[in-house]
Design a protein around this motif. Structure first.
Motif, mmCIF file in Angstrom:
data_model
loop_
_atom_site.group_PDB
_atom_site.id
_atom_site.type_symbol
_atom_site.label_atom_id
_atom_site.label_comp_id
_atom_site.label_asym_id
_atom_site.label_seq_id
_atom_site.Cartn_x
_atom_site.Cartn_y
_atom_site.Cartn_z
ATOM 1 N N TYR A 90 0.821 -1.208 0.000
ATOM 2 C CA TYR A 90 0.000 0.000 0.000
ATOM 3 C C TYR A 90 0.860 1.266 0.000
ATOM 4 O O TYR A 90 0.487 2.280 -0.591
ATOM 5 N N GLY A 91 2.012 1.194 0.614
ATOM 6 C CA GLY A 91 2.893 2.356 0.684
ATOM 7 C C GLY A 91 3.478 2.744 -0.662
ATOM 8 O O GLY A 91 3.945 3.874 -0.832
ATOM 9 N N LEU A 92 3.450 1.817 -1.618
ATOM 10 C CA LEU A 92 3.997 2.087 -2.950
ATOM 11 C C LEU A 92 2.912 2.450 -3.964
ATOM 12 O O LEU A 92 3.215 2.620 -5.150
ATOM 13 N N ARG A 93 1.670 2.567 -3.515
ATOM 14 C CA ARG A 93 0.564 2.843 -4.442
ATOM 15 C C ARG A 93 0.812 4.128 -5.228
ATOM 16 O O ARG A 93 1.447 5.067 -4.738
ATOM 17 N N ASP A 94 0.282 4.154 -6.446
ATOM 18 C CA ASP A 94 0.428 5.347 -7.275
ATOM 19 C C ASP A 94 -0.411 6.492 -6.712
ATOM 20 O O ASP A 94 -1.437 6.262 -6.053
ATOM 21 N N ALA A 95 -0.005 7.708 -6.994
ATOM 22 C CA ALA A 95 -0.711 8.893 -6.493
ATOM 23 C C ALA A 95 -2.127 8.995 -7.050
ATOM 24 O O ALA A 95 -2.959 9.735 -6.501
ATOM 25 N N SER A 96 -2.432 8.256 -8.118
ATOM 26 C CA SER A 96 -3.777 8.284 -8.686
ATOM 27 C C SER A 96 -4.795 7.539 -7.828
ATOM 28 O O SER A 96 -6.009 7.744 -7.990
ATOM 29 N N ILE A 97 -4.351 6.691 -6.912
ATOM 30 C CA ILE A 97 -5.262 5.978 -6.016
ATOM 31 C C ILE A 97 -5.890 6.999 -5.065
ATOM 32 O O ILE A 97 -5.180 7.739 -4.382
ATOM 33 N N PRO A 98 -7.237 7.069 -5.005
ATOM 34 C CA PRO A 98 -7.890 8.103 -4.187
ATOM 35 C C PRO A 98 -7.620 7.932 -2.700
ATOM 36 O O PRO A 98 -7.389 6.822 -2.215
ATOM 37 N N SER A 99 -7.674 9.028 -1.977
ATOM 38 C CA SER A 99 -7.329 9.021 -0.553
ATOM 39 C C SER A 99 -8.299 8.211 0.280
ATOM 40 O O SER A 99 -7.951 7.731 1.361
ATOM 41 N N TRP A 100 -9.552 8.035 -0.199
ATOM 42 C CA TRP A 100 -10.525 7.278 0.584
ATOM 43 C C TRP A 100 -10.256 5.781 0.582
ATOM 44 O O TRP A 100 -10.822 5.038 1.392
ATOM 45 N N MET A 101 -9.400 5.298 -0.315
ATOM 46 C CA MET A 101 -9.127 3.854 -0.387
ATOM 47 C C MET A 101 -8.072 3.472 0.632
ATOM 48 O O MET A 101 -6.923 3.900 0.550
#
Length: 273
Positions: free
Chosen positions: A48-59
């Motif tokens: 999860y720490g490597l997720r792309d910035a496009s992943i919304p903050s609510w996820m």
């Protein structure tokens, strides 16, 4: 919708993620059809720490891990893998969640494909490894207008297999304040069919509803532009229920019939001839 996995409970106050297709090839679920593709195996949990910035903050981390655990991939282009959702006409935001999990395509240029919606390419030559990196989840977002009662999403081959992990559809002109997403979960706890479909103009519309409990159900009929034609509540007994709608005086054309049963919602298309 978690396209190749089980339903995922919502953690942001919105609807749960519906379960996806459970078999390879063409599959029809509640409110949608997928034309092709294979159900992928279980992927290692993404960081999860490597997720792309496009992943919304609510996820949150749990949802992120769940929707990227499985994928639906398509080895061939005859036919291309495509999703068709039954929705009212209107404007939608469609979010596509994708991640490259296979080491066979971990380098840029090894997996490239395009995405079309409503017959137009919205994403050309998508290279997951180049865009996000290997084993990193990202989200693609598009604003789409639907004018024929069906939302079509197609994945077009370039190099290697096309794939998808999850789809989110948000109605910008939602026909129901109770449902933010108009994708139905195939694991809904009740059954709903329209007995004679198409139905002749000015003839009764017969609904067959199988309910797991005795509840007050809500029936709503929409035109394809999202206008409410009729809405009413009805007492549903446990088991089979036959409901006859008369004197509706519908014009010829397509309509959407929505039944809500104890929080579950199913949408069906109706043709009046």
């Amino acid at each position: 919708m978690n396209v190749a996995g089980p339903s995922v409970a919502s953690t942001d106050g919105g609807p749960d993620w519906a379960a996806g297709a459970t078999s390879n090839g063409m599959f029809t679920g509640g409110g949608y059809t997928v034309t092709a593709g294979n159900v992928g195996g279980t992927n290692p949990v993404l960081d999860y720490g490597l997720r792309d910035a496009s992943i919304p903050s609510w996820m949150d981390a749990g949802t992120y891990a769940s929707i990227f655990t499985n994928e639906r991939w398509d080895p061939g282009s005859a036919p291309e893998m495509g999703y068709r959702f039954t929705v009212p006409n209107g404007s939608y935001t469609v979010n596509i969640f994708v991640a490259n999990n296979c080491s066979c395509t971990e380098n840029p240029g090894e997996r490239i494909y395009s995405i079309s919606m409503e017959g137009s390419v919205v994403e050309a030559d998508l290279d997951l490894a180049a865009r996000y990196g290997h084993r990193v989840g990202g989200m693609l977002s598009y604003d789409i207008n639907v004018a024929d009662g069906e939302l079509d999403i197609t994945f077009l081959h370039g190099t290697e297999n096309t794939l998808i992990n999850a789809i989110e559809v948000k109605s910008m002109t939602s026909v129901s304040a109770k449902t933010r997403f108009l994708i139905n979960d195939p694991s809904t706890k009740f059954e709903f069919t329209i007995s004679q479909n198409p139905v002749l103009q000015n003839k009764p519309i017969q609904l067959m509803i199988t309910s797991p409990n005795k509840v007050n159900g809500e029936v709503t009929i929409f035109s394809l532009n999202g206008k409410v034609v009729k809405t009413f509540t009805t007492n549903l007994e446990k088991g089979a229920n036959e409901l006859l709608i008369v004197d509706l005086l519908l014009q010829k054309g397509f309509y959407l019939v929505q039944v809500e049963n104890n929080g579950d919602v199913v949408l069906r298309k109706l043709l009046v001839n």
